[in-house]
Write a protein that holds these residues in place. Structure first.
Motif, PDB file in Angstrom:
ATOM      1  N   LEU A 175       0.839  -1.204   0.000  1.00 30.92           N
ATOM      2  CA  LEU A 175       0.000   0.000   0.000  1.00 30.92           C
ATOM      3  C   LEU A 175       0.872   1.251   0.000  1.00 30.92           C
ATOM      4  O   LEU A 175       1.980   1.246   0.516  1.00 30.92           O
ATOM      5  N   ASP A 176       0.322   2.355  -0.533  1.00 27.83           N
ATOM      6  CA  ASP A 176       1.083   3.601  -0.516  1.00 27.83           C
ATOM      7  C   ASP A 176       1.076   4.184   0.903  1.00 27.83           C
ATOM      8  O   ASP A 176       0.320   3.736   1.758  1.00 27.83           O
ATOM      9  N   PRO A 177       1.947   5.177   1.154  1.00 23.09           N
ATOM     10  CA  PRO A 177       2.079   5.673   2.534  1.00 23.09           C
ATOM     11  C   PRO A 177       0.758   6.113   3.168  1.00 23.09           C
ATOM     12  O   PRO A 177       0.499   5.790   4.320  1.00 23.09           O
ATOM     13  N   ARG A 178      -0.100   6.809   2.416  1.00 26.03           N
ATOM     14  CA  ARG A 178      -1.341   7.260   3.050  1.00 26.03           C
ATOM     15  C   ARG A 178      -2.247   6.080   3.354  1.00 26.03           C
ATOM     16  O   ARG A 178      -2.821   5.996   4.437  1.00 26.03           O
ATOM     17  N   ARG A 210      -1.428   3.056   3.947  1.00 25.13           N
ATOM     18  CA  ARG A 210      -0.819   2.353   5.079  1.00 25.13           C
ATOM     19  C   ARG A 210      -1.173   3.060   6.388  1.00 25.13           C
ATOM     20  O   ARG A 210      -1.687   2.450   7.321  1.00 25.13           O
ATOM     21  N   GLU A 223      14.536   3.832  11.852  1.00 30.29           N
ATOM     22  CA  GLU A 223      15.669   4.706  11.534  1.00 30.29           C
ATOM     23  C   GLU A 223      16.000   5.664  12.665  1.00 30.29           C
ATOM     24  O   GLU A 223      17.165   5.916  12.956  1.00 30.29           O
ATOM     25  N   VAL A 224      14.970   6.220  13.312  1.00 23.61           N
ATOM     26  CA  VAL A 224      15.249   7.192  14.375  1.00 23.61           C
ATOM     27  C   VAL A 224      15.979   6.544  15.557  1.00 23.61           C
ATOM     28  O   VAL A 224      16.738   7.205  16.257  1.00 23.61           O
ATOM     29  N   VAL A 236       9.265   9.397  14.957  1.00 27.26           N
ATOM     30  CA  VAL A 236       9.820  10.706  14.611  1.00 27.26           C
ATOM     31  C   VAL A 236       9.428  11.732  15.682  1.00 27.26           C
ATOM     32  O   VAL A 236      10.224  12.550  16.122  1.00 27.26           O
ATOM     33  N   HIS A 239       7.235   2.378  -2.681  1.00 24.22           N
ATOM     34  CA  HIS A 239       6.509   3.148  -1.672  1.00 24.22           C
ATOM     35  C   HIS A 239       7.406   3.437  -0.475  1.00 24.22           C
ATOM     36  O   HIS A 239       6.962   4.023   0.502  1.00 24.22           O
ATOM     37  N   MET A 294      10.258   5.501   0.777  1.00 23.78           N
ATOM     38  CA  MET A 294      11.008   6.692   0.381  1.00 23.78           C
ATOM     39  C   MET A 294      12.509   6.563   0.686  1.00 23.78           C
ATOM     40  O   MET A 294      13.341   7.077  -0.044  1.00 23.78           O
ATOM     41  N   SER A 295      12.836   5.835   1.764  1.00 28.42           N
ATOM     42  CA  SER A 295      14.256   5.704   2.138  1.00 28.42           C
ATOM     43  C   SER A 295      15.063   4.996   1.052  1.00 28.42           C
ATOM     44  O   SER A 295      16.279   5.175   0.970  1.00 28.42           O
ATOM     45  N   LEU A 335       1.709  10.749  -0.193  1.00 30.16           N
ATOM     46  CA  LEU A 335       3.051  10.173  -0.097  1.00 30.16           C
ATOM     47  C   LEU A 335       3.682  10.534   1.242  1.00 30.16           C
ATOM     48  O   LEU A 335       3.008  10.958   2.163  1.00 30.16           O
ATOM     49  N   ASP A 336       4.966  10.362   1.306  1.00 35.58           N
ATOM     50  CA  ASP A 336       5.666  10.444   2.567  1.00 35.58           C
ATOM     51  C   ASP A 336       7.053  10.974   2.261  1.00 35.58           C
ATOM     52  O   ASP A 336       7.419  11.123   1.092  1.00 35.58           O
ATOM     53  N   PRO A 390      12.276   9.211   6.942  1.00 34.13           N
ATOM     54  CA  PRO A 390      12.145   9.610   8.352  1.00 34.13           C
ATOM     55  C   PRO A 390      13.083  10.765   8.746  1.00 34.13           C
ATOM     56  O   PRO A 390      12.676  11.647   9.498  1.00 34.13           O
ATOM     57  N   MET A 391      14.305  10.774   8.223  1.00 31.46           N
ATOM     58  CA  MET A 391      15.240  11.827   8.618  1.00 31.46           C
ATOM     59  C   MET A 391      14.809  13.186   8.066  1.00 31.46           C
ATOM     60  O   MET A 391      15.003  14.216   8.705  1.00 31.46           O
TER      61      MET A 391
END
Lengths: 284, 283
Positions: free
Chosen positions: A176-179, A181, A249-250, A271, B208, B210-211, B248-249, B252-253
């Motif tokens: 799924l795309d980010p939104r 998801r 990642e954070v 984040v 999907h 982005m990283s 979209l997105d 994270p950084m």
């Protein structure tokens, strides 16, 4: 409805040259109303484990006790009743849509539960709303005319319509795309908070797991490595990487920042939390 | 052929693509006047929400479908030119989301050999190509294994090797990591970067996540069948609000940098990686 997993072992093709031990003496209790994440690399035993929770697979040894009932000691009719209360959303559930209309597809489960037509209708309406679709707009459409993200939602609505006390989702957001998801996960969370049902989420996204769950079950080679809070689990970076996993990642960032800011906390996995912690140490 | 076209791997000229419906009013316009090109050796990321036209574009590159209007050129060949269909498919290979749907043989090396066999490559050369392809994806040790015994990341690398054995100049990846666990995703991304950097292969990466494209040369953003943004990762991802608006997105950084800037912290708005963030915060 607490779920107790007791000495659960599963061996595929036992006694053949293809014998493979997928689960090795698993013992955990999932508390009623909790939100659990399951992580582990491909083949670590996650899917085998969740298929035991509603009796789709029979254990080689050990058992699962749901609400005080040993599910493998039940008659078939009772097991079917139990399955109505433990909803399982498979990977790519949209492949299982089959009815002519969205309404009929979502109604399939509750109808089989023996509810009246009105009750079924109510359930269908509510669960379609719950997954963020407009009931009047989609109810008469064929599920196959919808976009991938919408089909996924309809398939999830079909399980929600049975109002399961335990909801198990196997990678509900893959592809799924980010939104899409974020929306589906937010709806699952809202529903969990409202209905206080137990939710078990299997995911490869450490970011999503970090944002949502109260406890993480980490699996490797059919065994439990950790069953603990995200704070405890995501600080075990070396162990997680060794078994093919990662941390958000954070979380990696916080560890790197420790050199300059020794007082910075490492148990950060969103984040939002990272922002607050960085502001705290920078502003002192 | 001019110098200009020799540099171009793929050229998309004013392409419109419509999925027809029985009732004409319900035709779906998947691409609506798309115009861009991809240079040889470039690494281009393509992002867009589900239904924005990404996969339609990928299928056009590979001559699986053809433009309703406009033209697509692959290495100087028009995809509508049936005579060059195999040249086009050999030039531009594709790797899809689900590794299980792409493996055909029961032994890894047979699977990798499938493509060149169909192209009529002589047996001795097939042997060399298979060995080289498996070496590039670091799967030589698994040459005699059964594909179903491999992990998702390994299967996806075998799918890539199968494409490499056809010696393409360009590979189109359509969400190749969507089904993989974190280590599988790392393995596949390392392989993709290596193909672009060491083998100078043109890479088009649809994703999907982005990283995965913070190291791309260029990113193309699709929305409702049109290109809405195009540029380097630094220039694209700093538009946090605009990207979120179209579903979209950002990595994270980048999002963290954006949040910190909103709190008045003096930090660049085009941070993409952990390294850059550490540097910015530890000056």
């Amino acid at each position: 409805m607490p779920v107790e997993i007791k000495n659960l072992t599963h061996i595929y093709s036992q006694g053949s040259p293809f014998e493979f031990q997928a689960l090795d003496d698993i013992n955990i209790t999932i508390e009623d109303g909790s939100f659990i994440g399951i992580i582990g690399h491909t083949g670590s035993g996650k899917s085998t484990l969740i298929q035991h929770l509603n009796g789709l697979l029979n254990p080689t040894s050990g058992t699962v006790i749901v609400d005080g009932m040993d599910i493998f000691a039940q008659k078939k009719s009772e097991l079917i009743q139990l399955r109505h209360r433990i909803g399982l959303v498979f990977q790519y559930p949209e492949h299982q849509l089959f009815e002519e209309t969205v309404h009929k597809d979502v109604a399939f489960g509750p109808k089989n539960q023996g509810l009246t037509e009105e009750e079924v209708d109510d359930r269908v309406r509510n669960s379609i709303k719950m997954v963020g679709l407009d009931y009047d707009e989609v109810k008469d459409k064929s599920p196959f005319e919808l976009s991938g993200g919408q089909m996924r939602r309809v398939a999830i609505a079909g399980v929600l319509a049975m109002e399961p006390s335990v909801l198990i989702l196997d990678e509900p957001t893959a592809g799924l795309d980010p939104r899409g998801r974020d929306e589906i996960l937010a709806q699952i969370k809202t529903m969990h908070q409202k209905n206080k049902n137990t939710v078990i989420l299997v995911s490869h996204s450490m970011e999503d797991i970090g944002k949502l769950v109260e406890k993480i079950l980490v699996m490797n080679e059919g065994k439990i490595v950790y069953f603990d809070t995200p704070n405890r689990v995501f600080t075990e970076i070396e162990t997680l990487e060794k078994i093919g996993l990662a941390v958000p990642e954070v979380t990696y960032l916080m560890r790197r920042l420790k050199k300059k800011y020794p007082e910075i906390r490492e148990d950060i996995f969103t984040v939002e939390a990272a922002k607050n912690e960085i502001l705290r140490v920078i502003r002192g | 052929m001019t110098m200009e076209t020799e540099k171009k791997m793929i050229e998309v000229q004013n392409v419109r693509f419509v999925y027809p419906h029985n009732n004409e009013e319900e035709n779906v316009i998947a691409l609506d006047g798309v115009d861009f090109h991809i240079n040889k050796g470039e690494f281009v990321g393509i992002i867009g929400h589900n239904g924005s036209g990404k996969s339609t574009l990928a299928k056009l590159f590979n001559a699986i479908i053809f433009p309703t209007q406009g033209d697509v050129w692959v290495n100087g060949f028009n995809t509508k030119d049936q005579e060059h269909l195999w040249d086009i498919r050999q030039t531009a290979g594709m790797v899809f989301q689900n590794p299980d749907n792409q493996l055909v043989a029961t032994i890894v090396e047979d699977d990798v050999a499938f493509g060149p066999e169909n192209l009529g490559v002589p047996p001795l050369e097939i042997r060399t190509r298979v060995d080289q392809a498996l070496a590039i994806v670091e799967m030589q040790a698994y040459a005699h294994q059964k594909p179903h015994q491999l992990s998702g990341g390994q299967k996806q690398r075998i799918a890539i090797a199968g494409i490499l054995a056809m010696e393409p100049e360009c590979i189109i990846f359509d969400e190749p990591t969507a089904m993989l666990d974190p280590s599988g995703r790392r393995e596949v991304m390392t392989t993709i970067r290596k193909l672009n950097q060491d083998k100078n292969m043109t890479v088009i990466h649809i994703t999907h996540y982005m990283s995965e494209i913070i190291g791309a040369d260029r990113i193309i953003v699709l929305d409702k069948g049109k290109i809405v943004m195009e540029g380097t990762p630094e220039t694209i991802f700093k538009n946090v609000q605009a990207l979120k608006k179209i579903g979209l997105d950002v990595p994270p950084m980048t999002e963290l940098a954006y949040e910190l800037r909103n709190e008045g912290i003096n930090i660049r708005d085009n941070i993409l990686s952990i390294d850059e963030m550490v540097e910015a915060l530890c000056q």
